[in-house]
Design an enzyme around this catalytic site. Structure first.
Site, PDB file in Angstrom:
ATOM      1  N   ARG A  25     -25.670   3.854   5.947  1.00  0.00           N
ATOM      2  CA  ARG A  25     -26.875   2.941   5.810  1.00  0.00           C
ATOM      3  C   ARG A  25     -26.882   2.051   6.367  1.00  0.00           C
ATOM      4  O   ARG A  25     -27.070   1.022   6.414  1.00  0.00           O
ATOM      5  CB  ARG A  25     -26.957   3.259   4.300  1.00  0.00           C
ATOM      6  CG  ARG A  25     -28.595   2.146   3.798  1.00  0.00           C
ATOM      7  CD  ARG A  25     -28.895   2.658   2.570  1.00  0.00           C
ATOM      8  NE  ARG A  25     -28.228   3.396   1.729  1.00  0.00           N
ATOM      9  CZ  ARG A  25     -27.440   3.190   0.327  1.00  0.00           C
ATOM     10  NH1 ARG A  25     -26.990   1.823   0.755  1.00  0.00           N
ATOM     11  NH2 ARG A  25     -27.572   3.983  -0.304  1.00  0.00           N
TER      12      ARG A  25
ATOM     13  N   TYR B  72     -53.325  -5.040  14.776  1.00  0.00           N
ATOM     14  CA  TYR B  72     -53.110  -3.634  14.048  1.00  0.00           C
ATOM     15  C   TYR B  72     -53.170  -3.073  13.279  1.00  0.00           C
ATOM     16  O   TYR B  72     -52.892  -3.575  12.175  1.00  0.00           O
ATOM     17  CB  TYR B  72     -51.459  -3.216  14.925  1.00  0.00           C
ATOM     18  CG  TYR B  72     -51.571  -1.665  14.092  1.00  0.00           C
ATOM     19  CD1 TYR B  72     -51.572  -0.714  15.328  1.00  0.00           C
ATOM     20  CD2 TYR B  72     -50.079  -1.337  12.755  1.00  0.00           C
ATOM     21  CE1 TYR B  72     -51.956   0.803  14.982  1.00  0.00           C
ATOM     22  CE2 TYR B  72     -49.314  -0.122  12.749  1.00  0.00           C
ATOM     23  CZ  TYR B  72     -50.522   0.617  13.688  1.00  0.00           C
ATOM     24  OH  TYR B  72     -49.863   2.126  13.076  1.00  0.00           O
TER      25      TYR B  72
ATOM     26  N   ASP C 148     -45.405 -10.417  16.366  1.00  0.00           N
ATOM     27  CA  ASP C 148     -45.152  -8.569  16.363  1.00  0.00           C
ATOM     28  C   ASP C 148     -45.843  -8.469  18.566  1.00  0.00           C
ATOM     29  O   ASP C 148     -46.381  -8.745  18.636  1.00  0.00           O
ATOM     30  CB  ASP C 148     -46.435  -7.529  16.114  1.00  0.00           C
ATOM     31  CG  ASP C 148     -46.411  -6.163  16.143  1.00  0.00           C
ATOM     32  OD1 ASP C 148     -45.474  -6.063  17.279  1.00  0.00           O
ATOM     33  OD2 ASP C 148     -47.018  -5.573  15.250  1.00  0.00           O
TER      34      ASP C 148
ATOM     35  N   LYS D  99     -43.618   2.930  20.297  1.00  0.00           N
ATOM     36  CA  LYS D  99     -44.657   2.410  22.121  1.00  0.00           C
ATOM     37  C   LYS D  99     -44.292   2.221  23.190  1.00  0.00           C
ATOM     38  O   LYS D  99     -42.836   3.230  23.723  1.00  0.00           O
ATOM     39  CB  LYS D  99     -45.267   1.524  22.165  1.00  0.00           C
ATOM     40  CG  LYS D  99     -46.148   1.332  20.476  1.00  0.00           C
ATOM     41  CD  LYS D  99     -47.140   2.529  19.278  1.00  0.00           C
ATOM     42  CE  LYS D  99     -46.988   2.760  18.420  1.00  0.00           C
ATOM     43  NZ  LYS D  99     -47.468   1.844  17.777  1.00  0.00           N
TER      44      LYS D  99
HETATM   45  C1  LIG Z   1     -47.923   0.934  15.923  1.00  0.00           C
HETATM   46  C2  LIG Z   1     -47.856  -0.671  15.841  1.00  0.00           C
HETATM   47  C3  LIG Z   1     -47.197  -0.838  14.238  1.00  0.00           C
HETATM   48  C4  LIG Z   1     -46.591   0.625  13.813  1.00  0.00           C
HETATM   49  O1  LIG Z   1     -45.670   1.066  14.025  1.00  0.00           O
HETATM   50  P1  LIG Z   1     -45.142   2.338  14.571  1.00  0.00           P
HETATM   51  O2  LIG Z   1     -44.108   3.036  14.731  1.00  0.00           O
HETATM   52  O3  LIG Z   1     -46.648   2.838  14.213  1.00  0.00           O
HETATM   53  O4  LIG Z   1     -45.017   2.827  12.788  1.00  0.00           O
HETATM   54  C5  LIG Z   1     -47.417  -2.023  14.057  1.00  0.00           C
HETATM   55  N1  LIG Z   1     -47.670  -3.066  15.075  1.00  0.00           N
HETATM   56  C6  LIG Z   1     -48.478  -2.959  16.676  1.00  0.00           C
HETATM   57  C7  LIG Z   1     -48.700  -3.816  17.353  1.00  0.00           C
HETATM   58  C8  LIG Z   1     -48.270  -1.400  16.275  1.00  0.00           C
HETATM   59  O5  LIG Z   1     -49.494  -1.032  17.650  1.00  0.00           O
END
Ligand SMILES: *Cc1c(COP(=O)(O)O)cnc(C)c1O
Length: 375
Positions: free
Chosen positions: A50, A102, A174, A199
């Site tokens: 961890r 999001y 983000d 993604k």
């Molecule tokens: C999918 C997404 C998230 C969340 O991520 P996960 O891997 O699904 O937990 C946060 N911000 C954006 C812009 C996203 O597309």
């Protein structure tokens, strides 16, 4: 990194020269949760997974370098990354966030408001003067998604940084939709970058992962402490999968972008498409069709595009934000900033562009026959 080699090269070579024992080219996966101590007080860097893991270190060091940060933290999901960042703040803190974000981020912020005494103001991304005016006594950070999701509007991060620096608050970005291949927020003044690595970075719809990258020693240390304390770390196997995905990031991003531009060109001239939203880079294209009633038959007719809730993978996806990614945003809120019931979001994949266009063409041709019947 850039003074030694280009980003494409750096990505391909992640972890290739890290195994001193056997000189494995693919970085080894260390599943061990515990590491032997030779004597009391003597251990060479690893004790419990961890806190740190050799496979995770390879990933985190590479990502820190890619984004130009002082440290990086691999988390079990993108949402865990957002949660790690917001664990920096104390109750009563106020934040300003992009309006069009999001849906999962919006939902988590609602939880924070109800349970942890955080407060959020939302900014529509239009006037930077208005953004500065939203700052209050207790404002701790500005949280930006650029491009926004799903309306794909871009924000000038340099202007936001000027404001956060003038008010001595944090600038959080983000960077999921653009990735460091397109944009490096820390190099233009942001303090923290978040990714859903699920993604584009992983890129194959088979890894759930998040990343936090930070600039500045104090904040990096604090994040390391919180990451180890709360523990939503990424597993060694998933770290390895993400490394493998990232090796082809540059190649994939170029093809996503080329294909997305073709899709934009095609959709813009189609009579059943009223608006097309494209941020100019990367592979995300949102568009509105003439009638909400045509959304379902359009989705049903698609053969190459998968109707699914994600983005950034090699396969082309179509998402209906209203019932999928953004279903937790109340309808009146959505409609107030333009996220309509006629909006579809395409994650344009890396298949051959002719096949992608052909699929859209046949699905639109199909709903054109329905529209005539309606009329
Ligand atoms: C999918 C997404 C998230 C969340 O991520 P996960 O891997 O699904 O937990 C946060 N911000 C954006 C812009 C996203 O597309």
């Amino acid at each position: 990194m850039t003074d030694r080699c280009k980003q494409d090269t750096f990505l391909v070579q992640i972890g290739n020269r890290r195994d001193e024992h056997h000189r494995a080219v693919s970085t080894p996966i260390y599943f061990s949760t515990a590491f032997r101590h030779e004597h009391i007080g003597l251990q060479d860097g690893y004790d419990y997974t961890r806190s740190a893991n050799p496979t995770r270190d390879v990933l985190e060091e590479a990502v820190a370098e890619l984004e130009g940060g002082d440290g990086a933290f691999a988390t079990s999901s993108g949402m865990a990354a957002v949660q790690l960042v917001f664990s920096l703040f104390e109750k009563g803190a106020h934040f300003i966030a992009s309006r069009d974000i999001y849906g999962g981020n919006f939902r988590l912020f609602e939880v924070y408001e109800e349970k942890y005494g955080f407060r959020f103001s939302y900014w529509d991304g239009k006037s930077y003067e208005e953004l500065a005016e939203l700052i209050e006594e207790d404002t701790q950070a500005i949280f930006i998604e650029t491009p926004t999701n799903p309306l794909m509007q871009t924000t000038d991060l340099e202007k936001v940084s000027e404001i956060t620096k003038a008010h001595n608050i944090l600038h959080i970005v983000d960077n999921t939709l653009f990735t460091p291949y397109v944009q490096k927020p820390l190099e233009i003044g942001a303090d923290i970058v978040i990714h859903s690595a699920t993604k584009y970075l992983a890129g194959h719809n088979d890894v759930l992962a998040g990343l936090v990258i930070s600039k500045g020693e104090a904040i990096t240390e604090e994040l390391a402490f919180l990451q180890n304390s709360a523990g939503a770390v990424l597993s060694p196997y998933d770290c390895w999968s993400l490394i493998r995905g990232m090796k082809t990031l540059a190649l994939r991003m170029r093809q996503h972008e080329t294909n997305a531009k073709k899709v934009v060109e095609y959709l813009e001239q189609h009579p059943l498409v009223t608006d097309v939203y494209y941020p100019g880079r990367s592979g995300m294209v949102s568009f509105e069709i003439t009638e909400e009633a045509l959304v379902e038959p359009f989705l049903q007719q698609l053969k190459l595009f998968t109707f699914a809730e994600s983005l950034g993978g090699v396969e082309s996806f179509l998402t209906y934000p209203v019932t999928q990614t953004h279903m937790d945003i109340p309808e009146e809120v959505r409609l107030s900033y333009g996220l309509s019931n006629r909006l579809l979001r395409a994650s344009v994949g890396i298949e051959h562009e002719d096949d992608i266009i052909e699929d859209l063409e046949q699905a639109l041709a199909h709903i054109a026959t329905l529209e005539v019947k309606h009329g």
